[in-house]
Design a protein around this motif. Structure first.
Motif, PDB file in Angstrom:
ATOM      1  N   ASN A 114      43.760  49.472  50.841  1.00 17.63           N
ATOM      2  CA  ASN A 114      44.583  48.272  50.776  1.00 17.63           C
ATOM      3  C   ASN A 114      45.208  48.170  49.400  1.00 17.63           C
ATOM      4  O   ASN A 114      44.528  48.358  48.397  1.00 17.63           O
ATOM      5  N   LYS A 115      46.485  47.877  49.367  1.00 15.35           N
ATOM      6  CA  LYS A 115      47.214  47.774  48.102  1.00 15.35           C
ATOM      7  C   LYS A 115      47.992  46.465  48.053  1.00 15.35           C
ATOM      8  O   LYS A 115      48.362  45.926  49.086  1.00 15.35           O
ATOM      9  N   ALA A 116      48.225  45.994  46.849  1.00  7.39           N
ATOM     10  CA  ALA A 116      48.992  44.772  46.613  1.00  7.39           C
ATOM     11  C   ALA A 116      50.292  45.153  45.923  1.00  7.39           C
ATOM     12  O   ALA A 116      50.269  45.581  44.770  1.00  7.39           O
ATOM     13  N   GLN A 117      51.406  45.018  46.619  1.00  2.43           N
ATOM     14  CA  GLN A 117      52.691  45.408  46.052  1.00  2.43           C
ATOM     15  C   GLN A 117      52.990  44.601  44.800  1.00  2.43           C
ATOM     16  O   GLN A 117      53.062  43.376  44.832  1.00  2.43           O
ATOM     17  N   GLY A 118      53.127  45.297  43.669  1.00  3.73           N
ATOM     18  CA  GLY A 118      53.473  44.657  42.413  1.00  3.73           C
ATOM     19  C   GLY A 118      52.304  44.086  41.631  1.00  3.73           C
ATOM     20  O   GLY A 118      52.502  43.507  40.560  1.00  3.73           O
ATOM     21  N   TYR A 119      51.079  44.237  42.138  1.00  2.00           N
ATOM     22  CA  TYR A 119      49.898  43.696  41.467  1.00  2.00           C
ATOM     23  C   TYR A 119      48.784  44.730  41.450  1.00  2.00           C
ATOM     24  O   TYR A 119      48.751  45.641  42.276  1.00  2.00           O
ATOM     25  N   SER A 120      47.854  44.553  40.537  1.00  2.00           N
ATOM     26  CA  SER A 120      46.735  45.473  40.407  1.00  2.00           C
ATOM     27  C   SER A 120      45.737  45.319  41.552  1.00  2.00           C
ATOM     28  O   SER A 120      45.274  46.299  42.118  1.00  2.00           O
ATOM     29  N   VAL A 121      45.386  44.062  41.879  1.00  2.00           N
ATOM     30  CA  VAL A 121      44.420  43.789  42.944  1.00  2.00           C
ATOM     31  C   VAL A 121      44.817  42.536  43.719  1.00  2.00           C
ATOM     32  O   VAL A 121      45.651  41.748  43.272  1.00  2.00           O
ATOM     33  N   PHE A 122      44.182  42.367  44.869  1.00  2.00           N
ATOM     34  CA  PHE A 122      44.340  41.136  45.635  1.00  2.00           C
ATOM     35  C   PHE A 122      43.037  40.845  46.352  1.00  2.00           C
ATOM     36  O   PHE A 122      42.186  41.725  46.535  1.00  2.00           O
ATOM     37  N   VAL A 123      42.883  39.605  46.759  1.00  2.00           N
ATOM     38  CA  VAL A 123      41.764  39.202  47.605  1.00  2.00           C
ATOM     39  C   VAL A 123      42.320  38.244  48.653  1.00  2.00           C
ATOM     40  O   VAL A 123      43.123  37.372  48.342  1.00  2.00           O
ATOM     41  N   GLU A 124      41.933  38.467  49.895  1.00  2.00           N
ATOM     42  CA  GLU A 124      42.387  37.639  51.018  1.00  2.00           C
ATOM     43  C   GLU A 124      41.164  37.175  51.791  1.00  2.00           C
ATOM     44  O   GLU A 124      40.270  37.969  52.073  1.00  2.00           O
ATOM     45  N   LEU A 125      41.124  35.900  52.103  1.00  2.00           N
ATOM     46  CA  LEU A 125      40.047  35.356  52.922  1.00  2.00           C
ATOM     47  C   LEU A 125      40.649  34.665  54.136  1.00  2.00           C
ATOM     48  O   LEU A 125      41.614  33.911  54.007  1.00  2.00           O
ATOM     49  N   LEU A 126      40.071  34.937  55.285  1.00  2.00           N
ATOM     50  CA  LEU A 126      40.452  34.273  56.531  1.00  2.00           C
ATOM     51  C   LEU A 126      39.214  33.547  57.049  1.00  2.00           C
ATOM     52  O   LEU A 126      38.125  34.136  57.090  1.00  2.00           O
ATOM     53  N   ARG A 136      45.211  35.855  47.091  1.00  2.00           N
ATOM     54  CA  ARG A 136      45.546  35.800  45.658  1.00  2.00           C
ATOM     55  C   ARG A 136      45.816  37.207  45.159  1.00  2.00           C
ATOM     56  O   ARG A 136      45.087  38.147  45.484  1.00  2.00           O
ATOM     57  N   PHE A 137      46.855  37.350  44.346  1.00  2.00           N
ATOM     58  CA  PHE A 137      47.245  38.619  43.728  1.00  2.00           C
ATOM     59  C   PHE A 137      47.083  38.495  42.218  1.00  2.00           C
ATOM     60  O   PHE A 137      47.531  37.500  41.632  1.00  2.00           O
ATOM     61  N   CYS A 138      46.471  39.503  41.593  1.00  2.00           N
ATOM     62  CA  CYS A 138      46.217  39.471  40.151  1.00  2.00           C
ATOM     63  C   CYS A 138      46.821  40.707  39.478  1.00  2.00           C
ATOM     64  O   CYS A 138      46.660  41.827  39.970  1.00  2.00           O
ATOM     65  N   PRO A 139      47.492  40.495  38.338  1.00  4.52           N
ATOM     66  CA  PRO A 139      48.094  41.623  37.618  1.00  4.52           C
ATOM     67  C   PRO A 139      47.054  42.401  36.809  1.00  4.52           C
ATOM     68  O   PRO A 139      45.926  41.946  36.614  1.00  4.52           O
ATOM     69  N   LYS A 140      47.467  43.551  36.339  1.00  2.86           N
ATOM     70  CA  LYS A 140      46.604  44.399  35.513  1.00  2.86           C
ATOM     71  C   LYS A 140      46.112  43.608  34.298  1.00  2.86           C
ATOM     72  O   LYS A 140      46.866  42.888  33.673  1.00  2.86           O
ATOM     73  N   LEU A 159      38.191  31.127  45.277  1.00  2.46           N
ATOM     74  CA  LEU A 159      39.467  30.946  44.586  1.00  2.46           C
ATOM     75  C   LEU A 159      39.673  29.533  44.047  1.00  2.46           C
ATOM     76  O   LEU A 159      40.695  29.238  43.435  1.00  2.46           O
ATOM     77  N   GLY A 160      38.737  28.651  44.285  1.00  2.00           N
ATOM     78  CA  GLY A 160      38.835  27.291  43.750  1.00  2.00           C
ATOM     79  C   GLY A 160      39.863  26.415  44.443  1.00  2.00           C
ATOM     80  O   GLY A 160      40.292  25.404  43.896  1.00  2.00           O
ATOM     81  N   ILE A 161      40.259  26.773  45.654  1.00  2.00           N
ATOM     82  CA  ILE A 161      41.261  25.994  46.374  1.00  2.00           C
ATOM     83  C   ILE A 161      40.580  24.788  47.017  1.00  2.00           C
ATOM     84  O   ILE A 161      39.655  24.933  47.809  1.00  2.00           O
ATOM     85  N   THR A 162      41.036  23.601  46.640  1.00  2.00           N
ATOM     86  CA  THR A 162      40.462  22.375  47.204  1.00  2.00           C
ATOM     87  C   THR A 162      41.517  21.492  47.867  1.00  2.00           C
ATOM     88  O   THR A 162      41.183  20.525  48.526  1.00  2.00           O
TER      89      THR A 162
END
Length: 169
Positions: A114-126, A136-140, A159-162
């Motif tokens: 899995n890759k994140a276009q334009g970012y170093s890493v990502f995390v997805e929760l469903l 969320r996408f995070c840069p290098k 991710l702290g989303i409230t």
């Protein structure tokens, strides 16, 4: 023990061996274009059981279109540490199981390629049982803001989303 060609093909056809050479899931996000791509499990499967079997669907249709009724609502947030999107989803529109407590797709090697276009890493929760999703996408150099090790905490804990209201910010 040697398998005949027929036996090997039969095992593959039954889905007992999963082989998909060169498959790379590339997710994207663009708040300006209202673009979100998510990795989704095969219809009817639990997210936690399908880390290696996800497929990408996007609002722009590339590589596959998310149904127009998937998002009940979505929000974006950007800062110097990350860009993210989250909201409520219509889990039935893509065959998610409403009894699924959720799971995570990310750039960790156990989740497939899995890759994140334009970012170093990502995390997805469903989280189908609560109809929540987040990515969320995070840069290098800022990878630690993606909290990939907190999949069981959900969107709020990881991710702290409230803010789960549909109104805009």
């Amino acid at each position: 023990m040697r398998l005949s060609l027929f036996s090997a093909l039969s095992v593959l056809a039954l889905g007992l061996i999963h082989v998909e050479a060169g498959k790379v899931n590339t997710v994207r996000i663009d708040p300006k274009k209202n673009l979100v791509c998510l990795i989704l499990p095969p219809p009817g499967k639990l997210i936690g059981d399908t880390e290696q079997d996800g497929h990408v669907q996007c609002t722009d249709g590339s590589p596959q279109l998310l149904p127009s009724n998937f998002f009940i609502w979505k929000k974006f947030q950007s800062n110097s540490n990350y860009v993210q999107a989250w909201g409520m989803m219509n889990d039935k529109s893509v065959g998610l199981r409403s009894d699924d407590g959720g799971g995570q797709y990310d750039t960790h090697r156990d989740s497939g390629v899995n890759k994140a276009q334009g970012y170093s890493v990502f995390v997805e929760l469903l989280e189908p049982d609560s109809k929540r999703w987040c990515i969320r996408f995070c840069p290098k150099g800022k990878e630690h803001y993606c909290n990939m090790g907190k999949s069981t905490y959900g969107c709020e804990g990881a991710l702290g989303i409230t803010d789960w209201s549909a109104s805009s910010k």
